[in-house]
Design a protein around this motif. Structure first.
Motif, PDB file in Angstrom:
ATOM      1  N   THR A  91       1.905   6.242   7.939  1.00  0.00           N
ATOM      2  CA  THR A  91       0.889   6.308   7.467  1.00  0.00           C
ATOM      3  C   THR A  91       0.570   8.202   6.534  1.00  0.00           C
ATOM      4  N   CYS A  92       0.743   8.392   5.645  1.00  0.00           N
ATOM      5  CA  CYS A  92       0.905   9.322   4.424  1.00  0.00           C
ATOM      6  C   CYS A  92      -0.809   9.629   4.886  1.00  0.00           C
ATOM      7  N   PRO A  93      -1.413  10.665   4.957  1.00  0.00           N
ATOM      8  CA  PRO A  93      -2.774  11.734   5.205  1.00  0.00           C
ATOM      9  C   PRO A  93      -3.537  11.431   3.871  1.00  0.00           C
ATOM     10  N   GLY A  94      -4.930  10.753   3.301  1.00  0.00           N
ATOM     11  CA  GLY A  94      -5.349  10.953   2.334  1.00  0.00           C
ATOM     12  C   GLY A  94      -4.867   9.654   2.168  1.00  0.00           C
ATOM     13  N   LYS A  95      -4.580   8.549   2.458  1.00  0.00           N
ATOM     14  CA  LYS A  95      -3.470   7.673   1.547  1.00  0.00           C
ATOM     15  C   LYS A  95      -3.168   7.576  -0.021  1.00  0.00           C
ATOM     16  N   ARG A  96      -2.258   9.379   0.206  1.00  0.00           N
ATOM     17  CA  ARG A  96      -1.818   9.350  -0.758  1.00  0.00           C
ATOM     18  C   ARG A  96      -0.448   8.923  -1.023  1.00  0.00           C
ATOM     19  N   ASN A  97       0.651   8.438  -1.815  1.00  0.00           N
ATOM     20  CA  ASN A  97       1.257   8.102  -1.464  1.00  0.00           C
ATOM     21  C   ASN A  97       2.949   8.453  -1.456  1.00  0.00           C
ATOM     22  N   ALA A  98       3.673   7.419  -0.911  1.00  0.00           N
ATOM     23  CA  ALA A  98       4.846   8.040  -0.210  1.00  0.00           C
ATOM     24  C   ALA A  98       5.974   8.253  -0.837  1.00  0.00           C
ATOM     25  N   SER A 132      19.339  -1.876  21.574  1.00  0.00           N
ATOM     26  CA  SER A 132      18.883  -1.700  22.634  1.00  0.00           C
ATOM     27  C   SER A 132      18.269  -0.261  21.911  1.00  0.00           C
ATOM     28  N   GLY A 133      16.486   0.135  22.187  1.00  0.00           N
ATOM     29  CA  GLY A 133      15.976   0.957  22.213  1.00  0.00           C
ATOM     30  C   GLY A 133      14.830   1.208  21.227  1.00  0.00           C
ATOM     31  N   TYR A 134      14.876   2.207  20.817  1.00  0.00           N
ATOM     32  CA  TYR A 134      13.252   2.521  19.911  1.00  0.00           C
ATOM     33  C   TYR A 134      14.394   3.432  18.683  1.00  0.00           C
ATOM     34  N   VAL A 135      12.681   2.425  17.890  1.00  0.00           N
ATOM     35  CA  VAL A 135      13.188   2.790  16.151  1.00  0.00           C
ATOM     36  C   VAL A 135      11.319   3.335  15.543  1.00  0.00           C
ATOM     37  N   GLN A 136      11.668   3.955  14.823  1.00  0.00           N
ATOM     38  CA  GLN A 136      10.060   5.186  14.412  1.00  0.00           C
ATOM     39  C   GLN A 136      10.310   5.430  12.371  1.00  0.00           C
ATOM     40  N   ALA A 137       9.631   5.015  12.579  1.00  0.00           N
ATOM     41  CA  ALA A 137       9.688   5.250  10.995  1.00  0.00           C
ATOM     42  C   ALA A 137       8.714   6.272  10.388  1.00  0.00           C
ATOM     43  N   VAL A 138       9.576   6.631   9.255  1.00  0.00           N
ATOM     44  CA  VAL A 138       9.387   8.415   9.117  1.00  0.00           C
ATOM     45  C   VAL A 138       9.126   8.353   7.158  1.00  0.00           C
ATOM     46  N   ALA A 139       7.829   8.996   6.639  1.00  0.00           N
ATOM     47  CA  ALA A 139       7.840   9.004   5.527  1.00  0.00           C
ATOM     48  C   ALA A 139       7.539  10.039   5.024  1.00  0.00           C
ATOM     49  N   THR A 140       8.389  10.708   3.986  1.00  0.00           N
ATOM     50  CA  THR A 140       8.052  11.604   3.203  1.00  0.00           C
ATOM     51  C   THR A 140       6.559  11.522   2.583  1.00  0.00           C
ATOM     52  N   PRO A 149       3.305  13.668  -0.062  1.00  0.00           N
ATOM     53  CA  PRO A 149       3.118  15.048  -0.766  1.00  0.00           C
ATOM     54  C   PRO A 149       2.690  16.041   0.362  1.00  0.00           C
ATOM     55  N   THR A 150       2.570  15.849   1.631  1.00  0.00           N
ATOM     56  CA  THR A 150       1.801  17.179   1.973  1.00  0.00           C
ATOM     57  C   THR A 150       2.914  17.517   3.208  1.00  0.00           C
ATOM     58  N   GLY A 151       4.141  16.476   3.251  1.00  0.00           N
ATOM     59  CA  GLY A 151       4.955  17.113   4.391  1.00  0.00           C
ATOM     60  C   GLY A 151       5.651  15.221   4.656  1.00  0.00           C
ATOM     61  N   LYS A 152       6.388  15.607   6.291  1.00  0.00           N
ATOM     62  CA  LYS A 152       7.256  14.214   6.513  1.00  0.00           C
ATOM     63  C   LYS A 152       5.876  13.895   7.551  1.00  0.00           C
ATOM     64  N   VAL A 153       5.886  12.575   7.936  1.00  0.00           N
ATOM     65  CA  VAL A 153       4.787  11.768   8.916  1.00  0.00           C
ATOM     66  C   VAL A 153       5.239  10.984   9.543  1.00  0.00           C
ATOM     67  N   ARG A 154       5.590  10.829  11.111  1.00  0.00           N
ATOM     68  CA  ARG A 154       6.386   9.786  12.084  1.00  0.00           C
ATOM     69  C   ARG A 154       5.677   8.591  12.265  1.00  0.00           C
ATOM     70  N   GLY A 155       5.735   7.729  12.472  1.00  0.00           N
ATOM     71  CA  GLY A 155       5.007   6.687  13.296  1.00  0.00           C
ATOM     72  C   GLY A 155       5.821   6.743  14.211  1.00  0.00           C
ATOM     73  N   GLN A 183       1.204  -0.861   0.025  1.00  0.00           N
ATOM     74  CA  GLN A 183      -0.007  -0.051  -0.184  1.00  0.00           C
ATOM     75  C   GLN A 183       0.897   1.214  -0.280  1.00  0.00           C
ATOM     76  N   LYS A 184       0.686   1.654  -1.019  1.00  0.00           N
ATOM     77  CA  LYS A 184       2.340   2.893  -1.746  1.00  0.00           C
ATOM     78  C   LYS A 184       2.176   4.142  -0.010  1.00  0.00           C
ATOM     79  N   TYR A 185       1.501   4.193   0.597  1.00  0.00           N
ATOM     80  CA  TYR A 185       0.516   5.457   1.481  1.00  0.00           C
ATOM     81  C   TYR A 185       1.354   5.087   2.828  1.00  0.00           C
ATOM     82  N   LYS A 186       2.060   3.452   2.867  1.00  0.00           N
ATOM     83  CA  LYS A 186       2.141   3.331   4.266  1.00  0.00           C
ATOM     84  C   LYS A 186       3.810   3.092   4.101  1.00  0.00           C
ATOM     85  N   THR A 187       4.471   3.172   5.218  1.00  0.00           N
ATOM     86  CA  THR A 187       6.329   2.960   5.084  1.00  0.00           C
ATOM     87  C   THR A 187       6.664   2.182   6.528  1.00  0.00           C
TER      88      THR A 187
END
Length: 97
Positions: free
Chosen positions: A80-87, A48-56, A58-64, A36-40
């Motif tokens: 996940t990109c808002p509005g299911k727009r492709n990352a 040890s620690g934490y990881v966070q996904a970052v999607a680029t 069309p509206t900017g960066k989104v963090r998981g 689903q091209k709108y999810k990274t």
């Protein structure tokens, strides 16, 4: 006798924590775009620690969410990109516990 006892106690008590006991930071990290091209996704294999996904998006960066590093799907963060727009890109951030 008192001087010898004090020197013995001082030699047994460490002054600072050893760097060898420190947990390694997350490493072996990967990211990608789902079918689903709108999810990274992002995950790390070691450390040890934490990881966070970052999607680029069309509206900017989104963090998981921050997810604890572990093996398997439960150690995967998803952005996940808002509005299911492709990352248009994907990356990750890491932090220690």
């Amino acid at each position: 006798m008192t001087v010898i006892m004090a020197a013995t106690v001082a030699a047994v008590i460490p002054l600072a924590p050893s760097p060898a006991l420190a947990e390694p930071v997350p490493s072996g990290c990967h990211s990608g775009i789902y079918y689903q091209k709108y999810k990274t996704w992002a995950s790390c294999d070691r450390g040890s620690g934490y990881v966070q996904a970052v999607a680029t998006c069309p509206t900017g960066k989104v963090r998981g969410p921050w997810v604890a590093v572990s093996s398997g799907i439960e150690g995967q963060s998803v952005a996940t990109c808002p509005g299911k727009r492709n990352a248009t890109g994907h990356a990750w951030d890491i932090k220690k516990y």
